[in-house]
Write an enzyme that holds these catalytic residues in place. Sequence first.
Site, PDB file in Angstrom:
ATOM      1  N   LYS A  48     -17.204  40.696 -25.385  1.00  0.00           N
ATOM      2  CA  LYS A  48     -16.859  40.665 -24.004  1.00  0.00           C
ATOM      3  C   LYS A  48     -16.030  39.344 -24.001  1.00  0.00           C
ATOM      4  CE  LYS A  48     -17.542  41.532 -19.819  1.00  0.00           C
ATOM      5  NZ  LYS A  48     -15.965  41.592 -19.630  1.00  0.00           N
TER       6      LYS A  48
ATOM      7  N   GLN B 261     -15.991  31.875 -26.558  1.00  0.00           N
ATOM      8  CA  GLN B 261     -16.839  32.774 -25.818  1.00  0.00           C
ATOM      9  C   GLN B 261     -18.274  33.384 -26.554  1.00  0.00           C
ATOM     10  OE1 GLN B 261     -14.362  34.369 -23.208  1.00  0.00           O
ATOM     11  NE2 GLN B 261     -16.481  34.788 -22.165  1.00  0.00           N
TER      12      GLN B 261
ATOM     13  N   LYS C 270     -12.054  38.368 -27.309  1.00  0.00           N
ATOM     14  CA  LYS C 270     -10.930  37.718 -26.318  1.00  0.00           C
ATOM     15  C   LYS C 270      -9.694  38.621 -26.688  1.00  0.00           C
ATOM     16  CE  LYS C 270     -10.196  35.100 -22.824  1.00  0.00           C
ATOM     17  NZ  LYS C 270     -10.752  34.668 -21.905  1.00  0.00           N
TER      18      LYS C 270
ATOM     19  N   GLY D 242     -10.542  39.862 -17.033  1.00  0.00           N
ATOM     20  CA  GLY D 242      -9.295  38.947 -16.652  1.00  0.00           C
ATOM     21  C   GLY D 242      -9.362  37.723 -17.319  1.00  0.00           C
ATOM     22  N   ASP D 243      -8.222  37.129 -17.079  1.00  0.00           N
ATOM     23  CA  ASP D 243      -7.942  35.809 -17.579  1.00  0.00           C
ATOM     24  C   ASP D 243      -6.609  35.062 -16.936  1.00  0.00           C
ATOM     25  OD1 ASP D 243      -9.364  33.538 -19.646  1.00  0.00           O
ATOM     26  OD2 ASP D 243      -7.058  33.380 -19.722  1.00  0.00           O
TER      27      ASP D 243
ATOM     28  N   THR E 292     -16.310  32.410 -11.553  1.00  0.00           N
ATOM     29  CA  THR E 292     -16.054  31.353 -12.351  1.00  0.00           C
ATOM     30  C   THR E 292     -16.059  30.049 -11.729  1.00  0.00           C
ATOM     31  OG1 THR E 292     -14.933  32.975 -13.662  1.00  0.00           O
ATOM     32  CG2 THR E 292     -14.648  30.593 -14.296  1.00  0.00           C
TER      33      THR E 292
ATOM     34  N   SER F 261     -19.541  39.050 -14.869  1.00  0.00           N
ATOM     35  CA  SER F 261     -19.061  40.418 -15.543  1.00  0.00           C
ATOM     36  C   SER F 261     -20.168  41.239 -16.097  1.00  0.00           C
ATOM     37  CB  SER F 261     -18.088  39.999 -16.501  1.00  0.00           C
ATOM     38  OG  SER F 261     -16.839  39.983 -16.022  1.00  0.00           O
TER      39      SER F 261
HETATM   40  P1  NAP Z   1      -4.769  32.215 -13.326  1.00  0.00           P
HETATM   41  O1  NAP Z   1      -5.453  32.772 -12.057  1.00  0.00           O
HETATM   42  O2  NAP Z   1      -3.935  32.861 -13.992  1.00  0.00           O
HETATM   43  O3  NAP Z   1      -4.554  30.596 -12.987  1.00  0.00           O
HETATM   44  C1  NAP Z   1      -4.083  29.930 -13.935  1.00  0.00           C
HETATM   45  C2  NAP Z   1      -3.593  28.525 -13.235  1.00  0.00           C
HETATM   46  O4  NAP Z   1      -3.404  27.606 -14.082  1.00  0.00           O
HETATM   47  C3  NAP Z   1      -2.259  28.522 -12.464  1.00  0.00           C
HETATM   48  O5  NAP Z   1      -2.438  27.573 -11.273  1.00  0.00           O
HETATM   49  C4  NAP Z   1      -1.242  28.107 -13.316  1.00  0.00           C
HETATM   50  O6  NAP Z   1      -0.118  27.726 -12.685  1.00  0.00           O
HETATM   51  C5  NAP Z   1      -1.890  27.060 -14.099  1.00  0.00           C
HETATM   52  N1  NAP Z   1      -1.519  27.099 -15.559  1.00  0.00           N
HETATM   53  C6  NAP Z   1      -1.414  28.122 -16.577  1.00  0.00           C
HETATM   54  N2  NAP Z   1      -0.767  27.724 -17.741  1.00  0.00           N
HETATM   55  C7  NAP Z   1      -0.589  26.372 -17.316  1.00  0.00           C
HETATM   56  C8  NAP Z   1      -0.002  25.216 -18.217  1.00  0.00           C
HETATM   57  N3  NAP Z   1       0.650  25.732 -19.469  1.00  0.00           N
HETATM   58  N4  NAP Z   1       0.133  24.126 -17.638  1.00  0.00           N
HETATM   59  C9  NAP Z   1      -0.388  23.872 -16.283  1.00  0.00           C
HETATM   60  N5  NAP Z   1      -0.814  24.785 -15.546  1.00  0.00           N
HETATM   61  C10 NAP Z   1      -0.980  26.054 -16.241  1.00  0.00           C
HETATM   62  O7  NAP Z   1      -5.770  32.023 -14.256  1.00  0.00           O
HETATM   63  P2  NAP Z   1      -7.309  31.689 -14.054  1.00  0.00           P
HETATM   64  O8  NAP Z   1      -8.040  33.025 -14.237  1.00  0.00           O
HETATM   65  O9  NAP Z   1      -7.703  30.919 -13.010  1.00  0.00           O
HETATM   66  O10 NAP Z   1      -7.925  30.862 -15.575  1.00  0.00           O
HETATM   67  C11 NAP Z   1      -7.858  29.307 -15.633  1.00  0.00           C
HETATM   68  C12 NAP Z   1      -8.632  29.037 -16.625  1.00  0.00           C
HETATM   69  O11 NAP Z   1      -9.983  29.286 -16.697  1.00  0.00           O
HETATM   70  C13 NAP Z   1      -8.084  29.473 -18.201  1.00  0.00           C
HETATM   71  O12 NAP Z   1      -8.342  28.497 -19.079  1.00  0.00           O
HETATM   72  C14 NAP Z   1      -8.940  30.659 -18.287  1.00  0.00           C
HETATM   73  O13 NAP Z   1      -9.101  30.759 -19.586  1.00  0.00           O
HETATM   74  C15 NAP Z   1     -10.484  29.964 -17.688  1.00  0.00           C
HETATM   75  N6  NAP Z   1     -11.534  31.000 -17.413  1.00  0.00           N
HETATM   76  C16 NAP Z   1     -11.214  31.887 -16.443  1.00  0.00           C
HETATM   77  C17 NAP Z   1     -12.065  32.754 -16.258  1.00  0.00           C
HETATM   78  C18 NAP Z   1     -12.060  33.829 -15.026  1.00  0.00           C
HETATM   79  O14 NAP Z   1     -12.983  34.611 -14.525  1.00  0.00           O
HETATM   80  N7  NAP Z   1     -10.681  34.072 -14.634  1.00  0.00           N
HETATM   81  C19 NAP Z   1     -13.414  32.667 -16.883  1.00  0.00           C
HETATM   82  C20 NAP Z   1     -13.504  31.626 -17.584  1.00  0.00           C
HETATM   83  C21 NAP Z   1     -12.792  30.789 -17.988  1.00  0.00           C
HETATM   84  P3  NAP Z   1       1.112  28.811 -12.830  1.00  0.00           P
HETATM   85  O15 NAP Z   1       1.151  29.618 -11.657  1.00  0.00           O
HETATM   86  O16 NAP Z   1       2.334  27.663 -12.288  1.00  0.00           O
HETATM   87  O17 NAP Z   1       1.502  29.229 -14.142  1.00  0.00           O
END
Ligand code: NAP
Length: 449
Positions: free
Chosen positions: A94, A115, A130, A169-170, A214, A381
Site C-alpha cells: 500500500k 511506507q 510506492k 495518490g501522492d 494526511t 486509505s
Molecule cells: P501535491 O498535492 O502534489 O502538492 C505538493 C506541494 O509541494 C505543492 O505545493 C508543490 O509545489 C510542492 N512541491 C513539490 N515539489 C517541490 C519541490 N521540489 N520544491 C518545493 N516545493 C515542492 O502533493 P501532496 O499530496 O500534498 O504531497 C506532499 C508531501 O506529502 C509529499 O512529500 C508526499 O509524499 C507526502 N504525503 C502525501 C500524502 C497524501 O495523502 N497525499 C500522504 C502522506 C505523505 P508546486 O505546485 O509548485 O510543484
Amino acid sequence: MAARLDEKLELIYDDVLHRNPGETEFHQAVHEVLETLGPVLVKYPEFAEKKIIQRICEPERQIIFRVPWQDDNGEIHINRAFRVEFNSALGPYKGGMRFHPSVYLGIIKFLGFEQIFKNALTGLPIGGGKGGSDFDPKGRSDDEIMRFCQSLMTELSRHIGEYTDVPAGDIGVGQREIGYMFGQYKRITNRYESGVLTGKGLDWGGSRARTEATGYGTVFFTNEMLKARGDSIEGKKVVVSGSGNVAIYAIAKAHELGATVIACSDSAGFIIDEKGIDLAALKQIKLTERRRICDYTEFHKDAKYVEGGSLWSIPCDIALPCATQNELNANDAKALIENGCIAVAEGANMPTTPEGIALFQQSSLLYAPGKAANAGGVATSALEMQQNASRDSWTFDYTQKRLEDIMIDIHKSCYETAAEFGAEGNYVLGANVTGFIKVARAMEAMGVI
Ligand code: NAP
C-alpha cells in the site's frame, strides 16, 4: 552529519549502499531507520539471526516500465514508471503514486521503505509499497493527463489488485488521476474492483475524509505532542510549506483548532499573510484553477509574496513541512530553533535533512517524523478499503473520528516505545522501533520467504 551506526548495522548499511548505487534518498531513509535499531537488536537478538533488517531493506519486487503517450499535438512522449512492492508481511502493498519530473528509482524506494513502517504504525493490515513516474503534469491538459494515466495503467494493471497491491495518490496524483487510472483498470479487467485504488471520488467508492486525512492527521499528531507537554495548538502561529493536498488540509485543521497559519508556499516561492491564510482563496487558486501561489496577492493585497528563499526563517511556534523531501536543511532548522519554534511535524515524507533532524533532536523542540505524523493519509486509505470490502460508506464525522483515534494511538505507541527504550520524547526512535517490531514479528512468523 547523520549519526554513526554500531558495527553490525554499519555492515548492513554498507551492503545497502553497494547493492543500490546512486540511490541517495533511499540510502538516507535506510540510514535514518538503522540509527535507531541498535537497542532493538540487543533486546531481540533473534531479529539479527534471522536477517530481518537485511530482508526488509530488499524490496520483494520492483517493476519498471515504459509509458508511451501522445500529447494534444500528436507528438509521442516516453516516460518511465515504477512500482516498488517493498514488504507484504502485514498486508497487501500500500502506498501512493507520484508524478514528478524528479522521480527515479531511488525516490520511489525511499518512499516505499518508509511506507513499510508508517503502515505498520497505523495498526491496520497494510504492507508497504510506492510507485510513480518522471512524468511532469504541470501545464498538461486534462486529455493529456488522461492519456498518460491510461497508458500507465495498461501495464500497472497486471501487477496490482485489492489483495495484492493498492496504489493511491501522492505528489502530482489526486482524485482526477486516480479516476483515470481506475477507469482504465476497470476497462482492462472487466471488474469493478473498488479496493484496488484508494483516493477515489465519493460517488465511485471513495471515502469521506480521505482527501483531508494526511493534513488533518498531521495536525492531530502535533496537538497530541503538545498535549503531552501540557500545551495545545490553540493560539499558536504556524508556518506550512507546500500548498497541495497535504498542506491545504493541514492549514484547514490548524485553523479549526484555533491556530493561525501565517505562511505557505509552492516550488516557486511563499506567501505571508499575518491575518491568517485565507483557505477559500488558496483552494480556488491551487485546487480549482491550478494556478501559482503568487496569485494569492490578487485576493489579499496586504499579503506578501517572496520568490525563492526559505519560509523557515519566518518566526513561528509550529512548523509543518508539507511539500517534499529534503526541503528543510540545517540552516532552516537553526532558524526555527533560534526563533523559538516549539514543534515541527512532517506532513511530507522525509522533508528534513539528517543534519536538520540532528539539530532538532539536540534542542528542546518537539519533532515528529513523517512516518508517524503523516500516517493519517494511508490509515484513511485503509479505511477506504474497509468500506469497499463491506460495500459500505461511512459519514464524514465517523471517518474523521476513526482517523483522530488512529493518530492518538500512533502518538501513544511512539511515545511509549521511546520511553521503553530510554529515549523519552524521541519520536524518531519511537516511530521506527514500533513499526519495525510489528513487521519483524510478522516476518519471523512467516518463515524465510
Ligand atoms: P501535491 O498535492 O502534489 O502538492 C505538493 C506541494 O509541494 C505543492 O505545493 C508543490 O509545489 C510542492 N512541491 C513539490 N515539489 C517541490 C519541490 N521540489 N520544491 C518545493 N516545493 C515542492 O502533493 P501532496 O499530496 O500534498 O504531497 C506532499 C508531501 O506529502 C509529499 O512529500 C508526499 O509524499 C507526502 N504525503 C502525501 C500524502 C497524501 O495523502 N497525499 C500522504 C502522506 C505523505 P508546486 O505546485 O509548485 O510543484
